[in-house]
Design a protein around this motif. Structure first.
Motif, PDB file in Angstrom:
ATOM      1  N   ALA A  43     -24.385  -4.853 -34.655  1.00  0.00           N
ATOM      2  CA  ALA A  43     -24.998  -4.604 -35.652  1.00  0.00           C
ATOM      3  C   ALA A  43     -26.659  -4.290 -34.970  1.00  0.00           C
ATOM      4  O   ALA A  43     -27.643  -4.292 -35.441  1.00  0.00           O
ATOM      5  CB  ALA A  43     -25.270  -5.513 -36.634  1.00  0.00           C
ATOM      6  N   PHE A  44     -26.547  -4.432 -33.582  1.00  0.00           N
ATOM      7  CA  PHE A  44     -27.775  -4.157 -32.980  1.00  0.00           C
ATOM      8  C   PHE A  44     -27.729  -2.978 -31.910  1.00  0.00           C
ATOM      9  O   PHE A  44     -26.493  -2.316 -31.653  1.00  0.00           O
ATOM     10  CB  PHE A  44     -28.280  -5.381 -32.020  1.00  0.00           C
ATOM     11  N   SER A  45     -28.707  -2.289 -31.628  1.00  0.00           N
ATOM     12  CA  SER A  45     -28.750  -1.027 -30.761  1.00  0.00           C
ATOM     13  C   SER A  45     -29.434  -1.626 -29.600  1.00  0.00           C
ATOM     14  O   SER A  45     -30.128  -2.600 -29.265  1.00  0.00           O
ATOM     15  CB  SER A  45     -29.708   0.002 -31.188  1.00  0.00           C
ATOM     16  N   ALA A  46     -28.786  -1.171 -28.346  1.00  0.00           N
ATOM     17  CA  ALA A  46     -29.084  -1.562 -27.115  1.00  0.00           C
ATOM     18  C   ALA A  46     -30.473  -1.136 -26.593  1.00  0.00           C
ATOM     19  O   ALA A  46     -30.995  -0.072 -26.970  1.00  0.00           O
ATOM     20  CB  ALA A  46     -28.122  -0.829 -26.028  1.00  0.00           C
ATOM     21  N   PRO A  47     -31.233  -1.938 -26.170  1.00  0.00           N
ATOM     22  CA  PRO A  47     -32.837  -1.712 -25.723  1.00  0.00           C
ATOM     23  C   PRO A  47     -32.707  -0.795 -24.372  1.00  0.00           C
ATOM     24  O   PRO A  47     -31.593  -1.146 -23.702  1.00  0.00           O
ATOM     25  CB  PRO A  47     -33.421  -3.029 -25.394  1.00  0.00           C
ATOM     26  N   ALA A  48     -33.750   0.028 -24.290  1.00  0.00           N
ATOM     27  CA  ALA A  48     -33.782   0.848 -23.255  1.00  0.00           C
ATOM     28  C   ALA A  48     -34.498  -0.017 -22.131  1.00  0.00           C
ATOM     29  O   ALA A  48     -34.215   0.160 -20.760  1.00  0.00           O
ATOM     30  CB  ALA A  48     -34.697   1.991 -23.390  1.00  0.00           C
ATOM     31  N   GLU A  49     -35.083  -1.047 -22.519  1.00  0.00           N
ATOM     32  CA  GLU A  49     -35.305  -2.158 -21.613  1.00  0.00           C
ATOM     33  C   GLU A  49     -35.612  -3.327 -22.236  1.00  0.00           C
ATOM     34  O   GLU A  49     -35.990  -3.642 -23.549  1.00  0.00           O
ATOM     35  CB  GLU A  49     -37.154  -1.645 -21.139  1.00  0.00           C
ATOM     36  N   PHE A  50     -35.395  -4.421 -21.306  1.00  0.00           N
ATOM     37  CA  PHE A  50     -35.854  -5.924 -22.012  1.00  0.00           C
ATOM     38  C   PHE A  50     -36.579  -6.397 -20.845  1.00  0.00           C
ATOM     39  O   PHE A  50     -36.374  -6.275 -19.716  1.00  0.00           O
ATOM     40  CB  PHE A  50     -34.723  -6.408 -22.429  1.00  0.00           C
ATOM     41  N   LYS A  51     -37.326  -7.659 -21.176  1.00  0.00           N
ATOM     42  CA  LYS A  51     -37.804  -8.284 -20.136  1.00  0.00           C
ATOM     43  C   LYS A  51     -37.696  -9.922 -20.910  1.00  0.00           C
ATOM     44  O   LYS A  51     -38.000 -10.451 -21.720  1.00  0.00           O
ATOM     45  CB  LYS A  51     -39.471  -8.203 -20.357  1.00  0.00           C
ATOM     46  N   LEU A  52     -36.909 -10.546 -19.955  1.00  0.00           N
ATOM     47  CA  LEU A  52     -36.649 -11.971 -20.428  1.00  0.00           C
ATOM     48  C   LEU A  52     -36.794 -12.932 -19.184  1.00  0.00           C
ATOM     49  O   LEU A  52     -36.763 -12.566 -18.058  1.00  0.00           O
ATOM     50  CB  LEU A  52     -34.909 -11.992 -20.343  1.00  0.00           C
ATOM     51  N   LYS A  53     -37.449 -14.116 -19.608  1.00  0.00           N
ATOM     52  CA  LYS A  53     -37.663 -15.258 -18.859  1.00  0.00           C
ATOM     53  C   LYS A  53     -36.595 -16.099 -18.903  1.00  0.00           C
ATOM     54  O   LYS A  53     -36.386 -16.858 -19.894  1.00  0.00           O
ATOM     55  CB  LYS A  53     -39.049 -15.899 -18.984  1.00  0.00           C
ATOM     56  N   ASP A  54     -36.318 -16.657 -17.498  1.00  0.00           N
ATOM     57  CA  ASP A  54     -35.187 -17.732 -17.440  1.00  0.00           C
ATOM     58  C   ASP A  54     -35.790 -19.017 -17.354  1.00  0.00           C
ATOM     59  O   ASP A  54     -36.996 -19.261 -17.365  1.00  0.00           O
ATOM     60  CB  ASP A  54     -34.164 -17.505 -16.283  1.00  0.00           C
ATOM     61  N   MET A  55     -34.776 -20.000 -17.395  1.00  0.00           N
ATOM     62  CA  MET A  55     -35.158 -21.403 -17.504  1.00  0.00           C
ATOM     63  C   MET A  55     -36.173 -21.912 -16.179  1.00  0.00           C
ATOM     64  O   MET A  55     -37.025 -22.786 -16.376  1.00  0.00           O
ATOM     65  CB  MET A  55     -34.032 -22.301 -17.648  1.00  0.00           C
ATOM     66  N   SER A  56     -36.010 -21.037 -15.225  1.00  0.00           N
ATOM     67  CA  SER A  56     -37.134 -21.422 -13.793  1.00  0.00           C
ATOM     68  C   SER A  56     -38.296 -20.753 -14.025  1.00  0.00           C
ATOM     69  O   SER A  56     -38.930 -20.973 -12.894  1.00  0.00           O
ATOM     70  CB  SER A  56     -35.964 -21.238 -12.785  1.00  0.00           C
ATOM     71  N   GLY A  57     -38.137 -19.949 -14.931  1.00  0.00           N
ATOM     72  CA  GLY A  57     -39.740 -19.152 -14.939  1.00  0.00           C
ATOM     73  C   GLY A  57     -39.653 -17.592 -14.570  1.00  0.00           C
ATOM     74  O   GLY A  57     -40.735 -17.105 -14.545  1.00  0.00           O
ATOM     75  N   GLN A  58     -38.540 -17.532 -13.983  1.00  0.00           N
ATOM     76  CA  GLN A  58     -38.471 -16.051 -13.359  1.00  0.00           C
ATOM     77  C   GLN A  58     -38.214 -15.086 -14.361  1.00  0.00           C
ATOM     78  O   GLN A  58     -37.191 -15.324 -15.508  1.00  0.00           O
ATOM     79  CB  GLN A  58     -37.177 -15.927 -12.155  1.00  0.00           C
TER      80      GLN A  58
END
Length: 184
Positions: A43-58
């Motif tokens: 039920a979601f569309s794929a983003p052309a871009e995403f920006k995610l921060k992991d648990m180590s801060g990267q």
């Protein structure tokens, strides 16, 4: 009097069978509904871009991994199928991370960062883990079923979504399929 008792017993038996049948029908319908949801398009569309921060801060952006396949795996610590698929995911990531694969785990429905960190340490997870939050949901949408895996090709296009457990073999079939271009 005995005939009346027998008649009432038969009616109660028939009523019991009908009630059991209704309960079984409800269970069957619920099961079928889950199967349909699990196989339906997300039920979601794929983003052309995403920006995610992991648990180590990267920070991880889809565009940073052009030339590599990117796998997003949504999971939870309480989810048995998630637990079952994790060793396959770790082995695949360890085998291909220097070649053509980036994998990011996204923890859903957790109580605390410590709970997730302890779980990841116990499972020897070597790929980055992101804690789902409002920002992640705004970018990737709400995930209805766990686990869910999304695979982006080396050009950054979503080419495969699996709702439910996935195996290393299924992932390799997507990445190494005859119609897919391999990363560097």
């Amino acid at each position: 009097m005995h005939a009346s008792f027998s008649y009432h017993a038969e009616i109660l038996t028939i009523l019991g069978i009908v009630m059991m049948s209704l309960k079984q029908t409800k269970i069957l319908l619920a099961f079928l509904a889950l199967c349909i949801l699990a196989s339906a398009a997300p039920a979601f569309s794929a983003p052309a871009e995403f920006k995610l921060k992991d648990m180590s801060g990267q920070e991880h952006k889809l565009s940073d991994y052009r030339g590599k396949w990117v796998l997003l795996n949504f999971w939870a610590t309480w989810c048995p199928p998630c637990l079952e698929e994790m060793p396959d995911l770790v082995m695949l990531y360890d085998k291909r991370k220097q070649q053509n694969l980036m994998m990011i785990g996204i923890a859903q429905d957790y109580q605390s960062e410590k709970q997730v960190r302890d779980f990841v340490d116990d499972m020897l997870v070597s790929y980055p883990i992101v804690l789902s939050n409002d920002s992640v949901r705004a970018q990737l949408g709400k995930i209805e079923l766990l686990p869910t895996t999304m695979i982006y090709n080396s050009q950054g296009q979503l080419v495969f979504t699996k709702r439910g457990a996935i195996s290393r073999k299924q992932i390799e079939q997507v990445i190494d399929g005859p119609s897919n271009k391999r990363g560097p």
